[in-house]
Scaffold this motif. Structure first.
Motif, short mmCIF file in Angstrom:
data_model
loop_
_atom_site.label_atom_id
_atom_site.label_comp_id
_atom_site.label_asym_id
_atom_site.label_seq_id
_atom_site.Cartn_x
_atom_site.Cartn_y
_atom_site.Cartn_z
N ASN A 1 0.86 -1.19 0.00
CA ASN A 1 0.00 0.00 0.00
C ASN A 1 0.89 1.23 0.00
O ASN A 1 1.91 1.28 0.71
CB ASN A 1 -0.90 -0.01 1.24
CG ASN A 1 -1.67 1.28 1.40
OD1 ASN A 1 -1.24 2.20 2.10
ND2 ASN A 1 -2.82 1.37 0.76
N SER B 1 -1.29 1.75 -4.84
CA SER B 1 -0.74 0.42 -4.61
C SER B 1 0.58 0.29 -5.36
O SER B 1 0.95 1.16 -6.16
CB SER B 1 -1.71 -0.66 -5.09
OG SER B 1 -2.98 -0.51 -4.49
N THR C 1 3.54 0.60 2.93
CA THR C 1 3.15 -0.32 3.99
C THR C 1 3.08 -1.73 3.45
O THR C 1 2.41 -1.98 2.44
CB THR C 1 1.78 0.06 4.59
OG1 THR C 1 1.82 1.42 5.04
CG2 THR C 1 1.43 -0.85 5.76
N THR D 1 2.32 -6.02 3.83
CA THR D 1 1.19 -6.78 4.36
C THR D 1 1.39 -7.16 5.82
O THR D 1 0.42 -7.44 6.53
CB THR D 1 0.96 -8.05 3.53
OG1 THR D 1 2.18 -8.79 3.45
CG2 THR D 1 0.49 -7.70 2.13
N SER E 1 -5.38 -1.53 -3.10
CA SER E 1 -6.01 -0.85 -1.96
C SER E 1 -7.08 0.12 -2.43
O SER E 1 -6.94 1.34 -2.27
CB SER E 1 -4.94 -0.10 -1.14
OG SER E 1 -3.92 -0.96 -0.71
N GLU F 1 -6.94 -2.03 2.13
CA GLU F 1 -5.73 -2.76 1.79
C GLU F 1 -5.99 -4.22 1.48
O GLU F 1 -6.91 -4.85 2.02
CB GLU F 1 -4.72 -2.65 2.93
CG GLU F 1 -4.29 -1.22 3.23
CD GLU F 1 -3.32 -1.13 4.38
OE1 GLU F 1 -2.82 -2.18 4.80
OE2 GLU F 1 -3.07 -0.02 4.87
N ASN F 2 -5.14 -4.76 0.59
CA ASN F 2 -5.14 -6.19 0.23
C ASN F 2 -6.49 -6.67 -0.28
O ASN F 2 -6.94 -7.77 0.02
CB ASN F 2 -4.71 -7.04 1.43
CG ASN F 2 -3.38 -6.59 2.02
OD1 ASN F 2 -3.32 -6.13 3.16
ND2 ASN F 2 -2.32 -6.69 1.24
#
Length: 486
Positions: A56, A111, A137, A139, A189, A194-195
């Motif tokens: 992210n 992302s 950032t 995971t 994201s 996120e993810n």
């Protein structure tokens, strides 16, 4: 006369028929009751494998207090990226108070994915553009300040670096193996979530949207915040960078575009080595070749790039490329449509000698050019045509044309060897797009030096038959197909 059978004969016939039927059935393969149904793909293993390589990205901009307002940053990123006007009810930035120190203001979210285990991350250029600080950032919730290695607006590719080791890098896929209709997956994201995993199929390859690169089109759900994230095939390889969507409503409508990973990698390699991207150019202004023009000049099918103009002192001019040429090949590779040419030339290192194949007045020839480097565009100086001479009479009038000799001063200014000037255009000529002030250079693939040549070439044309005309307008040269009224 009907033949009668007794009971024993009937039983024998039925037995023989049954035996024959049984033998036939035993030799035939059993037909399936229904076609085999292929099960839908399971993305769980892919997510577990590739997910840790997706990051992210948040960007921070230093602004004066109150300058950014309280608007939703994800929505603002959405408006910026997809060209949607900011709603009038959104807070506007007040005049900054220079007496107060700058504040860190969240600017956007996007992302990216890890290229190398030592911290190189690829994303979109628009994700990090204008940012004073980039935060990445992982995971596992670790956060790093990233340094921008380089970005390229033209392809929308950027590379940033975080100080970390042992990171899970992605596998790069082979675009040539990517097929329309195959399943692909995106991780990113969207709106800061996120993810998030979405999936779909490849809708088209080599989709020309007018940008420098041909895109991969998919129906994978892509939203603001997905920008810069990977497009992944079923082998767990990255095949593209999710970059754009097509939308009339502002929301996802089933059409999204990804930058092909081979093009992105080529750009990233230059950014990593020099921090910038150098592109080749030959100095021509080009256009599509229409079907009518291709047929009229003897090219056959509409392909290649029509040279409308050649820059003075450019590699193309030095190599002998002329306005009106159709560039059909570059370094032996066929040019199907006009936009293929700048992409091919752009990928060549400046200073390299290359072969350009052109179709000129019915024949093909190879020209050698030394590739130049793309630079900022210069304003184009428009030529002023001198006063027209009295219109001529003759066969040109049948086409709706009145022409005159081209003055030597204008020839010198336009750097032309010959031609005739259009003094008036009406009827068939006007419908074909010719207008006063144009300079006709060739008719039916025959060069025109003066009015006499013009009349001679025109007289040879079969009455009522369409005729192609190569003409110059200001700095640009193009074809017109005049269709006389029968």
């Amino acid at each position: 006369m009907m033949h009668k059978l007794n009971w024993k004969q009937c039983r024998a016939y039925v037995g023989a028929a049954a035996l024959a039927l049984g033998t036939t059935l035993s030799l035939m393969p059993a037909a399936p009751v229904m076609a085999q149904v292929r099960s839908l793909p399971d993305f769980t293993d892919l997510v577990e494998t590739v997910g840790p390589s997706v990051v992210n990205i948040r960007t921070v901009e230093k602004v004066k207090p109150g300058a950014a307002g309280n608007a939703d940053e994800q929505m603002l990123e959405f408006f910026r990226r997809f060209g949607i006007p900011v709603p009038p009810n959104m807070p506007r930035a007040p005049r900054p108070d220079r007496s107060q120190p700058d504040e860190d203001q969240p600017r956007g979210v996007g992302s990216g994915f890890i290229l190398t285990s030592d911290g190189l991350v690829m994303t979109n250029a628009h994700v990090v553009e204008g940012a004073d600080e980039v935060l990445v950032t992982l995971t596992d919730k670790r956060e790093f300040k990233a340094r921008i290695i380089g970005s390229d607006k033209r392809t929308d590719v950027a590379v940033v670096k975080i100080e970390a080791t042992g990171l899970p890098a992605v596998k790069i896929g082979d675009i040539s193996r990517l097929k329309v209709g195959e399943w692909v997956m995106a991780i990113g994201s969207p709106f800061g979530l996120e993810n998030t995993v979405t999936a779909g199929i490849v809708s088209a390859k080599q989709r020309d949207t007018g940008d420098y690169l041909p895109f991969i089109q998919t129906d994978v759900a892509i939203n603001p915040g997905n920008s810069g994230g990977p497009l992944i095939n079923m082998r767990g390889e990255v095949v593209g960078i999710n970059s754009q969507i097509y939308s009339r409503s502002g929301g996802f409508q089933g059409i999204s575009f990804a930058i092909p990973i081979d093009e992105a990698t080529r750009v990233a390699d230059q950014l990593r080595s020099t921090g910038r991207v150098t592109r080749g150019k030959i100095g021509v202004q080009i256009d599509q070749v229409s079907k009518d023009v291709a047929e009229s000049i003897g090219l056959g099918k509409p392909q290649g790039a029509l040279v409308r103009g050649v820059e003075a002192g450019s590699p193309a001019e030095k190599g002998g490329v002329e306005a009106g040429d159709i560039i059909t090949k570059f370094e032996g590779k066929t040019i199907d449509k006009a936009m293929d040419l700048p992409r091919m030339v752009g990928n060549v290192k400046p200073g390299t000698k290359a072969t350009v194949t052109v179709f000129r007045r019915g024949s093909t020839r190879d020209l050698s050019v030394v590739i130049g480097e793309v630079e900022a565009e210069k304003p184009v100086r428009r030529s002023q045509a001198p006063e027209a001479k009295p219109p001529m009479a003759g066969p040109a009038q049948a086409m709706g044309l009145m022409v005159s000799e081209l003055p030597d001063a204008l020839k010198k200014e336009l750097k032309l060897k010959g031609g005739v000037k259009v003094d008036a255009s009406e009827g068939a000529a006007a419908r074909a797009g010719l207008r006063e002030g144009d300079v006709i250079l060739a008719i039916a693939n025959t060069e025109i030096s003066n009015v006499k040549d013009f009349e001679t070439a025109l007289a040879k044309n079969e009455k009522g038959k369409a005729i192609n005309v190569l003409f110059r307008r200001s700095e640009w040269t193009q074809y017109a197909l005049i269709r006389p009224t029968r």
